[in-house]
Design a protein around this motif. Structure first.
Motif, mmCIF file in Angstrom:
data_model
loop_
_atom_site.group_PDB
_atom_site.id
_atom_site.type_symbol
_atom_site.label_atom_id
_atom_site.label_comp_id
_atom_site.label_asym_id
_atom_site.label_seq_id
_atom_site.Cartn_x
_atom_site.Cartn_y
_atom_site.Cartn_z
ATOM 1 N N ALA A 1 0.810 -1.219 0.000
ATOM 2 C CA ALA A 1 0.000 0.000 0.000
ATOM 3 C C ALA A 1 0.846 1.273 0.000
ATOM 4 C CB ALA A 1 -0.917 0.001 1.229
ATOM 5 N N TYR A 2 2.062 1.182 0.471
ATOM 6 C CA TYR A 2 2.883 2.366 0.746
ATOM 7 C C TYR A 2 3.100 3.247 -0.487
ATOM 8 C CZ TYR A 2 6.387 4.828 3.619
ATOM 9 O OH TYR A 2 7.084 5.750 4.344
ATOM 10 N N LEU B 1 2.246 7.122 -0.575
ATOM 11 C CA LEU B 1 3.310 8.099 -0.755
ATOM 12 C C LEU B 1 3.012 9.017 -1.933
ATOM 13 C CD1 LEU B 1 6.062 9.172 0.130
ATOM 14 C CD2 LEU B 1 7.126 7.484 -1.369
ATOM 15 N N ARG B 2 2.502 8.455 -3.022
ATOM 16 C CA ARG B 2 2.161 9.288 -4.178
ATOM 17 C C ARG B 2 1.146 10.359 -3.783
ATOM 18 N NH1 ARG B 2 -1.522 10.415 -7.579
ATOM 19 N NH2 ARG B 2 -3.035 9.024 -6.586
ATOM 20 N N ARG B 3 0.209 9.985 -2.924
ATOM 21 C CA ARG B 3 -0.831 10.920 -2.515
ATOM 22 C C ARG B 3 -0.320 11.978 -1.546
ATOM 23 N NH1 ARG B 3 -4.942 6.560 -0.457
ATOM 24 N NH2 ARG B 3 -5.863 8.378 0.599
ATOM 25 N N ALA C 1 0.702 13.300 7.344
ATOM 26 C CA ALA C 1 -0.600 13.067 6.743
ATOM 27 C C ALA C 1 -1.259 11.885 7.443
ATOM 28 C CB ALA C 1 -0.453 12.798 5.250
ATOM 29 N N GLY C 2 -2.516 12.040 7.828
ATOM 30 C CA GLY C 2 -3.186 11.044 8.636
ATOM 31 C C GLY C 2 -3.247 9.670 8.012
ATOM 32 N N VAL C 3 -3.205 9.611 6.672
ATOM 33 C CA VAL C 3 -3.279 8.314 6.001
ATOM 34 C C VAL C 3 -2.094 7.420 6.340
ATOM 35 C CG1 VAL C 3 -2.103 9.056 3.891
ATOM 36 C CG2 VAL C 3 -3.841 7.258 3.776
ATOM 37 N N ALA D 1 -3.164 18.221 2.495
ATOM 38 C CA ALA D 1 -2.702 16.937 3.045
ATOM 39 C C ALA D 1 -3.035 16.973 4.529
ATOM 40 C CB ALA D 1 -1.202 16.760 2.822
ATOM 41 N N PRO D 2 -4.078 16.267 4.961
ATOM 42 C CA PRO D 2 -4.570 16.409 6.328
ATOM 43 C C PRO D 2 -3.569 15.923 7.359
ATOM 44 C CG PRO D 2 -5.685 14.598 5.224
ATOM 45 C CD PRO D 2 -4.867 15.296 4.181
#
Length: 389
Positions: A55-56, A60-62, A167-169, A354-355
């Protein structure tokens, strides 16, 4: 990301205000044990964190625009694809192989264990440095770190820790990694699936925490993560300083360090390094330079206006409790909301590109070989405890 399940009001002894903030559902952070030679350790890490590792790159792209701004505040460019990011990570390979060939073996093991291409695993260990080739825009982030030497704690032990704000994600990727190498100290770090070098402690009493810093210099150099792993392989602050001096990093970073004897802060740039002593046994740091010379070229993003408040607030609270500081006290201080939304305990604010929020809070007791970790905001629940034994 964890779902938000309720709204609640709360107050803290360290803040005179009450805020309405989200309470998130919590999960237990996995403890990953790896041991043996580099390739074997990597394969164990890769197998245990296969889902996070896969998933990383997309996560990371986001978030890459956000993290890259920390290295280059003037950056701006369209968002790259995962394939673009992997290609850029591979450009760092000669530097990484020259600096830490054993770590490259471990990364190859991670790729094998997770069933992903080598470039994919390498990207996880280069992270936001890849975005600087294009210079991408971002919201700001900020971590707040601390260390306490024996003169300032209630029981004469050492303490080190921080709130990690990103970023919270990224919260869903957090793991605790316990490393038993063939040679050298054992390591315990709060990291992400597949990332080999991040804050923590070793069983020789050395520990480090980190903060982002930015000045006008960025060059194609060594990413910080291999150096971070090297720091946890050392047995003293002096050894750590030697590692930093020998590491040709391309960007800036701050490091709070402890060993059996003292606590210091190190502001590191591609061209220089300032070692700052503790103030009566207390170290606090946020996201601005404090060294008189280095602060002349401070280029922190405009979003980091709260860094001065976080730094001074934590330092003041620690000094007020000097001689009484403990892991429990620091959990309280790291939950402080003075200056919200740019407080030490940072909560997601609607409308952020970016939260950014506190994705974990970590407090380490190096003498005891113990790590306290709270996934998400420290104000929202108990810490898990991890130890070497």
């Amino acid at each position: 990301m964890p779902d938000f399940i309720a709204e609640a009001s709360f107050s803290l002894n360290t803040s005179k205000v009450v805020h309405q903030m989200e309470i998130s559902s919590s999960r237990s952070v996995a403890l990953i044990d790896i041991e043996g030679p580099p390739v074997a350790r990597g394969e164990q890490f890769g197998r245990a964190c296969r889902d996070q590792i896969k998933a990383y790159p997309e996560i990371l792209r986001r978030t890459i625009a956000h993290e890259s701004r920390l290295r280059n505040p003037e950056a701006r460019a369209p968002s790259p694809s995962v394939e673009d990011l992997v290609d850029r990570a591979l450009r760092f390979l000669p530097k990484l192989e020259g600096y830490a060939p054993e770590q490259m073996e471990e990364i190859r093991g991670i790729a094998t264990g997770a069933g992903v291409p080598f470039g994919h695993a390498l990207l996880i260990n280069v992270r936001s440095e890849v975005g600087i080739f294009d210079g991408l825009p971002a919201d700001g982030e900020g971590c707040t770190s601390f260390a306490v030497d024996r003169s300032a704690t209630h029981d004469g032990t050492m303490l080190i820790g921080q709130n990690q704000d990103q970023a919270g994600v990224m919260e869903d990727l957090v793991v605790v990694l316990r490393v038993t190498p063939e040679h050298g100290p054992r390591m315990l770090m709060a990291t992400f699936g597949g990332l080999m070098g991040y804050p923590g402690i070793n069983d020789a009493g050395v520990g480090f925490m980190q903060n982002s810093l930015t000045n006008s210099v960025w060059r194609f150099g060594l990413p910080h993560y291999p150096m971070k792993r090297r720091l946890l392989e050392q047995r003293s602050i002096e050894d750590c300083l030697a590692v930093m001096k020998a590491s040709p990093v391309g960007s800036c970073g701050n490091y709070v360090l402890v060993d059996r004897n003292r606590a210091v802060d190190v502001e590191l740039t591609p061209d220089s390094m300032a070692v700052l002593a503790s103030k009566e046994g207390v170290v606090a740091h946020a996201n601005h330079f404090t060294d008189p010379e280095l602060k002349k070229d401070d280029r922190r993003p405009s979003e980091w206006v709260d860094t001065l408040l976080r730094h001074s607030g934590l330092e003041t609270m620690m000094q007020e409790r000097r001689g009484m500081l403990s892991a429990g006290t620091m959990k309280e201080l790291l939950s402080d909301h003075d200056g919200h939304p740019g407080s030490i305990c940072r909560h997601h604010q609607p409308g952020q590109l970016a939260p950014v929020k506190t994705i974990y809070s970590v407090i380490c007791e190096p003498d005891a070989g113990r790590m306290h970790l709270r996934l998400g905001n420290p104000c929202q629940g108990p810490y898990q405890v991890f130890e070497f034994d």
